[in-house]
Write a protein that holds these residues in place. Structure first.
Motif, PDB file in Angstrom:
ATOM      1  N   VAL A 190       0.833  -1.204   0.000  1.00 30.60           N
ATOM      2  CA  VAL A 190       0.000   0.000   0.000  1.00 30.60           C
ATOM      3  C   VAL A 190       0.869   1.256   0.000  1.00 30.60           C
ATOM      4  CG1 VAL A 190      -1.673   1.348   1.349  1.00 30.60           C
ATOM      5  CG2 VAL A 190      -1.976  -1.132   1.106  1.00 30.60           C
ATOM      6  N   ARG A 191       1.933   1.245   0.781  1.00 30.98           N
ATOM      7  CA  ARG A 191       2.790   2.418   0.963  1.00 30.98           C
ATOM      8  C   ARG A 191       3.964   2.478  -0.022  1.00 30.98           C
ATOM      9  NH1 ARG A 191       2.507   4.972   6.038  1.00 30.98           N
ATOM     10  NH2 ARG A 191       4.762   5.236   5.978  1.00 30.98           N
ATOM     11  N   ASP A 192       4.029   1.508  -0.945  1.00 28.94           N
ATOM     12  CA  ASP A 192       5.132   1.447  -1.925  1.00 28.94           C
ATOM     13  C   ASP A 192       6.500   1.343  -1.253  1.00 28.94           C
ATOM     14  OD1 ASP A 192       4.389   1.137  -4.573  1.00 28.94           O
ATOM     15  OD2 ASP A 192       4.133   3.273  -4.930  1.00 28.94           O
ATOM     16  N   GLU A 193       6.590   0.585  -0.196  1.00 28.86           N
ATOM     17  CA  GLU A 193       7.868   0.377   0.492  1.00 28.86           C
ATOM     18  C   GLU A 193       8.529  -0.864  -0.103  1.00 28.86           C
ATOM     19  OE1 GLU A 193       7.890   0.932   4.709  1.00 28.86           O
ATOM     20  OE2 GLU A 193       6.358   2.489   4.583  1.00 28.86           O
ATOM     21  N   LEU A 194       9.066  -0.685  -1.302  1.00 25.50           N
ATOM     22  CA  LEU A 194       9.601  -1.798  -2.079  1.00 25.50           C
ATOM     23  C   LEU A 194      10.825  -2.432  -1.425  1.00 25.50           C
ATOM     24  CD1 LEU A 194       9.175  -0.283  -5.652  1.00 25.50           C
ATOM     25  CD2 LEU A 194       7.525  -1.559  -4.266  1.00 25.50           C
ATOM     26  N   GLY A 195      11.655  -1.643  -0.764  1.00 24.00           N
ATOM     27  CA  GLY A 195      12.821  -2.190  -0.074  1.00 24.00           C
ATOM     28  C   GLY A 195      12.419  -3.176   1.008  1.00 24.00           C
ATOM     29  N   TYR A 196      11.362  -2.846   1.753  1.00 22.89           N
ATOM     30  CA  TYR A 196      10.878  -3.750   2.801  1.00 22.89           C
ATOM     31  C   TYR A 196      10.344  -5.041   2.184  1.00 22.89           C
ATOM     32  CZ  TYR A 196       8.373  -5.599   6.815  1.00 22.89           C
ATOM     33  OH  TYR A 196       7.930  -6.422   7.826  1.00 22.89           O
ATOM     34  N   LEU A 197       9.608  -4.914   1.095  1.00 25.63           N
ATOM     35  CA  LEU A 197       9.072  -6.110   0.439  1.00 25.63           C
ATOM     36  C   LEU A 197      10.194  -7.037  -0.013  1.00 25.63           C
ATOM     37  CD1 LEU A 197       6.222  -4.404  -1.563  1.00 25.63           C
ATOM     38  CD2 LEU A 197       5.958  -6.005   0.347  1.00 25.63           C
ATOM     39  N   LEU A 198      11.218  -6.487  -0.611  1.00 25.56           N
ATOM     40  CA  LEU A 198      12.345  -7.310  -1.061  1.00 25.56           C
ATOM     41  C   LEU A 198      13.098  -7.911   0.124  1.00 25.56           C
ATOM     42  CD1 LEU A 198      13.619  -5.103  -4.006  1.00 25.56           C
ATOM     43  CD2 LEU A 198      12.511  -7.355  -4.189  1.00 25.56           C
ATOM     44  N   ALA A 199      13.275  -7.144   1.184  1.00 23.41           N
ATOM     45  CA  ALA A 199      14.013  -7.626   2.357  1.00 23.41           C
ATOM     46  C   ALA A 199      13.277  -8.739   3.090  1.00 23.41           C
ATOM     47  CB  ALA A 199      14.293  -6.475   3.315  1.00 23.41           C
ATOM     48  N   THR A 200      11.963  -8.811   2.957  1.00 25.32           N
ATOM     49  CA  THR A 200      11.177  -9.841   3.652  1.00 25.32           C
ATOM     50  C   THR A 200      10.781 -10.990   2.733  1.00 25.32           C
ATOM     51  OG1 THR A 200       9.134  -8.589   3.280  1.00 25.32           O
ATOM     52  CG2 THR A 200      10.279  -8.245   5.392  1.00 25.32           C
ATOM     53  N   TRP A 201      11.287 -10.987   1.520  1.00 25.89           N
ATOM     54  CA  TRP A 201      11.027 -12.047   0.547  1.00 25.89           C
ATOM     55  C   TRP A 201      12.206 -13.008   0.612  1.00 25.89           C
ATOM     56  CZ3 TRP A 201       7.798 -10.137  -3.985  1.00 25.89           C
ATOM     57  CH2 TRP A 201       7.299 -11.201  -4.746  1.00 25.89           C
TER      58      TRP A 201
END
Length: 134
Positions: free
Chosen positions: A51-62
Motif C-alpha cells: 500500500v505504501r510502496d515500500e519496495l525495499g521492505y518487500l524485497l528484504a522480507t522475501w
C-alpha cells in the motif's frame, strides 16, 4: 499530514483501526525493523508495504530463493481497499501459511488477490516464500 495526526494501519479494518506506528510501522523501521513475530504479522506488514510502496521492505522480507530482483511501484491511481486474513496456520516453529484476500481498485475496476502464502523463519526472521491460489 499535520502534527498529532494518527494514521490507521492499512492492514486493519475500521473496527480495529490500530495506528500505523504501533502496527506494521514498527516492522518497517525502528528497533523492530524486519522482526515480525509471526507469519501473520509479516503478511500484514507486507500488505501495508505494498500500500505504501515500500519496495525495499518487500524485497528484504522475501526469501532469497524466490525473491525477484526488482519490484515495480504501484501504478498511478491505485486505491487499496483492504485486507482480510482468513487463516494463519503455524506448521511448526519455523514454517507457516497465511490465507488472505487483498482488494484494490484501479481505473474503476475492483480486483482481489486471494492467496495461500508460505512463510519460513530463518535466523529468527520470518520471510515470505511464495503463494498460490487456494
Amino acid at each position: 499530514m499535520g502534527a498529532g495526526v494518527v494514521t490507521a494501519c492499512p492492514c486493519r479494518t475500521p473496527a480495529d483501526a490500530r495506528p500505523y506506528a504501533a502496527c506494521c510501522g514498527r516492522y518497517h523501521a525502528g528497533p523492530q525493523h524486519l522482526r515480525a513475530p509471526d507469519a501473520e504479522a509479516l503478511m500484514r506488514s507486507r500488505y501495508t508495504a505494498f500500500v505504501r510502496d515500500e519496495l525495499g521492505y518487500l524485497l528484504a522480507t522475501w526469501h532469497p530463493e524466490t525473491r525477484p530482483t526488482t519490484l515495480a511501484p504501484n501504478p498511478p491511481g491505485i486505491k487499496w481497499l483492504g485486507l482480510e486474513v482468513r487463516r494463519h496456520t503455524p506448521l511448526d516453529a519455523d514454517h507457516a501459511t497465511v490465507e488472505f484476500v487483498a482488494r484494490h481498485k484501479l481505473g474503476g475496476r475492483a480486483e482481489r488477490l486471494h492467496e495461500l502464502s508460505r512463510f519460513v523463519r530463518e535466523d529468527g526472521r520470518w520471510y515470505y516464500v511464495d503463494g498460490r491460489t487456494p
